[in-house]
Design an enzyme around this catalytic site. Structure first.
Site, PDB file in Angstrom:
ATOM      1  N   ASP A  47       0.838  -1.200   0.000  1.00 32.36           N
ATOM      2  CA  ASP A  47       0.000   0.000   0.000  1.00 32.36           C
ATOM      3  C   ASP A  47       0.870   1.247   0.000  1.00 32.36           C
ATOM      4  O   ASP A  47       1.736   1.412   0.858  1.00 32.36           O
ATOM      5  CB  ASP A  47      -0.900   0.022   1.238  1.00 32.36           C
ATOM      6  CG  ASP A  47      -2.019  -1.004   1.161  1.00 32.36           C
ATOM      7  OD1 ASP A  47      -2.698  -1.044   0.119  1.00 32.36           O
ATOM      8  OD2 ASP A  47      -2.203  -1.761   2.127  1.00 32.36           O
ATOM      9  N   ASP A 185     -10.200  -6.386  -0.679  1.00 33.22           N
ATOM     10  CA  ASP A 185      -9.213  -5.869   0.269  1.00 33.22           C
ATOM     11  C   ASP A 185      -9.945  -5.179   1.410  1.00 33.22           C
ATOM     12  O   ASP A 185     -10.680  -4.217   1.194  1.00 33.22           O
ATOM     13  CB  ASP A 185      -8.288  -4.881  -0.443  1.00 33.22           C
ATOM     14  CG  ASP A 185      -7.207  -4.313   0.470  1.00 33.22           C
ATOM     15  OD1 ASP A 185      -7.124  -4.725   1.636  1.00 33.22           O
ATOM     16  OD2 ASP A 185      -6.443  -3.448   0.002  1.00 33.22           O
TER      17      ASP A 185
END
Length: 227
Positions: A47, A185
């Site tokens: 991320d 996610d």
């Protein structure tokens, strides 16, 4: 998903497991990476946040460099940043294999998706819980992966948003037509993997709900999640 002619329930037997490296041990990231590779995970998920598109900061380019050197596995970068087109070339050159962008953060997402493809990388589109399938379906012919956020992006430890399941069902139906994989996610537990796999979801980003901080080795946990 039901096969209307034969009345069968669709079950996706393929489970692409993607550890979210934000949840790994930063005190020994290289060792964690090697242990996850030995556990035969599929994709390392990284991320990248800028503190603007989401009000948090994620992993840095040094983390990506370290993980890239430590593994031969596929790496994706999830760009939770404004104007991602400015950074596609940099992350592609650093060894990311899949690059996700958010259409909510890009005024011309089609151009940015094409740029990712032109760099020889797999093309990913990530959408927030509040973004509808109808607003992005024109982009589906450009992508290899559609990642649906099942929590609001930016922070771990949130609860799964059940209302997103309706969107996931729509995405799976489009995936068969446009030949992309549906990924999820956010708060993905082992039970959610079973549930969503039966709906046709292919890939799962794994954080503290299913992988990190659990009893047992990574290999034991990954083997259980695949069953």
């Amino acid at each position: 998903m039901q096969d209307k002619e034969k009345g069968r329930v669709f079950v996706n037997k393929e489970r692409i497991l993607c550890p979210s490296m934000m949840c790994a041990s930063f005190s020994n990231l290289e060792e964690d990476t090697r242990n996850l590779e030995k556990a035969d995970i599929d994709i390392f998920h990284i991320d990248i946040m800028d503190g603007t598109f989401v009000s948090n900061f994620g992993m840095g380019i040094q983390d990506l460099e370290l993980i890239r050197k430590a593994t031969t596995k596929t790496i994706d970068v999830h760009l939770m940043i404004t104007e991602p087109s400015k950074y596609v070339e940099m992350f592609a050159d650093m060894g990311a294999d899949i690059i996700y962008i958010h259409p909510e953060a890009d005024l011309q997402p089609a151009r940015t998706l094409s740029l990712i493809h032109d760099k020889g990388k797999k093309v990913g589109l990530a959408i927030n819980p509040g973004t509808s399938i109808e607003t992005i379906k024109e982009l589906f012919f450009l992508i290899d992966y559609l990642m649906i956020m099942t929590v609001n992006p930016g922070f771990s430890g949130q609860s799964y948003l059940d209302y997103v399941n309706t969107k996931i069902e729509k995405a799976v139906s489009y995936a068969e037509v446009y030949d992309f994989k549906v990924m999820v996610d956010g708060a993905i537990s082992s039970n959610k993997i079973d549930e969503l796999s039966s709906m046709g979801v292919s890939g799962f980003v794994l954080g503290t709900s299913a992988l990190f901080g659990k009893e047992g080795s990574y290999k034991e946990i990954v083997n259980e999640l695949r069953q």
